[in-house]
Motif scaffolding. Structure first.
Motif, short mmCIF file in Angstrom:
data_model
loop_
_atom_site.label_atom_id
_atom_site.label_comp_id
_atom_site.label_asym_id
_atom_site.label_seq_id
_atom_site.Cartn_x
_atom_site.Cartn_y
_atom_site.Cartn_z
N LEU A 1 0.83 -1.21 0.00
CA LEU A 1 0.00 0.00 0.00
C LEU A 1 0.87 1.25 0.00
N PHE A 2 1.92 1.27 0.82
CA PHE A 2 2.81 2.43 0.88
C PHE A 2 3.55 2.64 -0.45
N ILE A 3 3.93 1.53 -1.09
CA ILE A 3 4.57 1.63 -2.41
C ILE A 3 3.65 2.34 -3.40
N LEU A 4 2.38 1.95 -3.38
CA LEU A 4 1.42 2.48 -4.36
C LEU A 4 1.09 3.95 -4.09
N ILE A 5 0.90 4.33 -2.82
CA ILE A 5 0.48 5.71 -2.56
C ILE A 5 1.64 6.70 -2.67
N THR A 6 2.88 6.19 -2.63
CA THR A 6 4.02 7.11 -2.80
C THR A 6 4.49 7.19 -4.25
N MET A 7 3.91 6.37 -5.12
CA MET A 7 4.33 6.40 -6.52
C MET A 7 3.74 7.64 -7.20
#
Length: 295
Positions: free
Chosen positions: A248-254
Motif C-alpha cells: 500500500l505504501f509503495i502504491l500511494i508514494t508512486m
C-alpha cells in the motif's frame, strides 16, 4: 431504450418512464424504481458474495447483459460518518471473503520488477523534465509550481523504492498470498446508506489483494479525511500483514506522470493536487510507522 424495455418485460416489469444518471438508466416501473446498467463484469460476483453472507448491495432482479437492480435512495448523513461506515463495510467484506491463493517466486519477482521499473522510469522522466524547465529563462506558472515542489516527487520516489526492497524481503519464502473480493472502485458516491448499507457500481470488482480497495479510496478522498484514523479503524477488523501495508505504501508514494498537455489553469490544479497527494502520503506513512514503534 427498446432493448431495456424488452428486458424488463421478460421479467414482468412494466416501465413507466426513464431517466439517465451517468451510465445508469433509472426506470419508474410497476414495482417501483429500478436501476439498469450494462454488465461489464460477468463473473457473477453477487453469487459468491451471497455464499459468504455478504449481501450489502441492492436486490438484483436480473444479471446477464444488463444488471437490473432495485433502486435505493441515499439518506443524507455527514460525510465524516459516511466514510467511517464505508470503511467498516469494506473491512467486513474483506474478512468474509478472504482466502489464500497459491503463488510462486516468479510471480513475486514479476511484481517486484514491474514496480522497480515504474519507479526508475518516473525518476528519469522527472529528472529530464526538471532539467528542461530549469533551462528556461521564463517559466510558465505551472512549470514554476512543479519546479518549486519537485523535491516532493523525488522524496516520494526514494521512499517508494525503499519499500519495494522491504516488500521483497517480507514475501521471501511465501508460497501463498491473502486475497479477497475487492470492489476496486471505492469512493463515497458508490456507498449508499438506507435501511441498511449498500455498495453499488461493482463493474470492476474481482478477487485480488485487499489493499487495492484502500488504495482506490485513498486516491479519491486523500484530501477529505484523516486516513491514518480510517486505516486504524479498518485494521481493528481486518489487520493488514506487513507485506500488504508495505505494498500500500509503495502504491500511494508512486508519483503520477504529469504531462504538460492542458491549459495553464488546469495544469496548476493537476500539479497542486499531485503534490498534495504525495505530501499526504508521506505524512500518513510517518504517522503509521510511529504508531508501530509506540506499540
Amino acid at each position: 431504450m427498446k432493448e431495456i424495455s424488452e428486458l424488463l418485460k421478460s421479467h414482468d416489469i412494466r416501465a413507466l418512464g426513464y431517466k439517465k444518471e451517468g451510465n445508469v438508466v433509472i426506470a419508474d416501473t410497476n414495482i417501483g424504481k429500478v436501476a439498469i446498467k450494462k454488465n461489464k463484469n460477468k463473473d457473477f460476483i453477487f453469487d459468491y458474495l451471497n455464499t459468504r453472507n455478504f449481501n450489502y448491495y441492492p436486490d438484483i432482479l436480473s444479471e446477464d447483459d444488463y444488471i437490473v437492480s432495485k433502486y435505493v435512495e441515499d439518506i443524507d448523513i455527514p460525510k465524516e460518518q459516511k466514510i467511517i461506515d464505508l470503511v467498516d463495510l469494506v473491512s467486513l467484506m474483506h474478512s468474509k471473503t478472504t482466502h489464500y491463493k497459491k503463488t510462486s517466486e516468479d510471480e513475486y519477482k514479476k511484481i517486484y520488477e514491474d514496480l522497480s521499473n515504474n519507479y526508475e522510469y518516473l525518476y528519469e522522466y522527472y529528472n529530464d523534465l526538471i532539467t528542461l524547465i530549469d533551462e528556461k529563462v521564463f517559466m510558465s506558472p505551472s512549470e514554476y509550481l512543479l519546479a518549486r515542489n519537485i523535491s516532493y516527487i523525488f522524496k516520494s520516489i526514494e521512499i517508494g523504492k525503499g519499500y519495494i526492497d522491504n516488500w521483497l524481503e517480507e514475501i521471501n519464502g511465501l508460497d501463498k498470498m491473502r486475497v479477497s473480493i475487492v470492489h476496486n472502485n471505492l469512493d463515497l458516491s458508490h456507498y449508499i446508506k438506507n435501511s441498511r448499507d449498500f455498495l453499488v457500481s461493482w463493474d470492476k470488482s474481482k478477487v485480488d489483494i485487499p489493499i487495492f480497495d484502500l488504495y482506490n479510496l485513498y486516491n479519491h478522498h486523500f484530501m477529505d479525511f484523516d486516513f491514518y484514523e480510517l486505516l486504524k479503524r479498518y485494521e481493528s477488523v481486518y489487520p493488514l500483514k506487513k507485506y500488504e501495508i508495505e505494498l500500500l505504501f509503495i502504491l500511494i508514494t508512486m508519483p503520477s506522470k504529469i504531462e504538460f498537455d492542458d491549459t495553464e489553469y488546469n495544469m496548476c490544479i493537476k500539479i497542486g493536487n499531485e503534490i498534495d497527494r504525495l505530501s499526504k502520503s508521506n505524512s500518513l506513512i510517518e504517522e503509521y510507522k510511529k504508531s508501530i514503534v509506540k506499540n
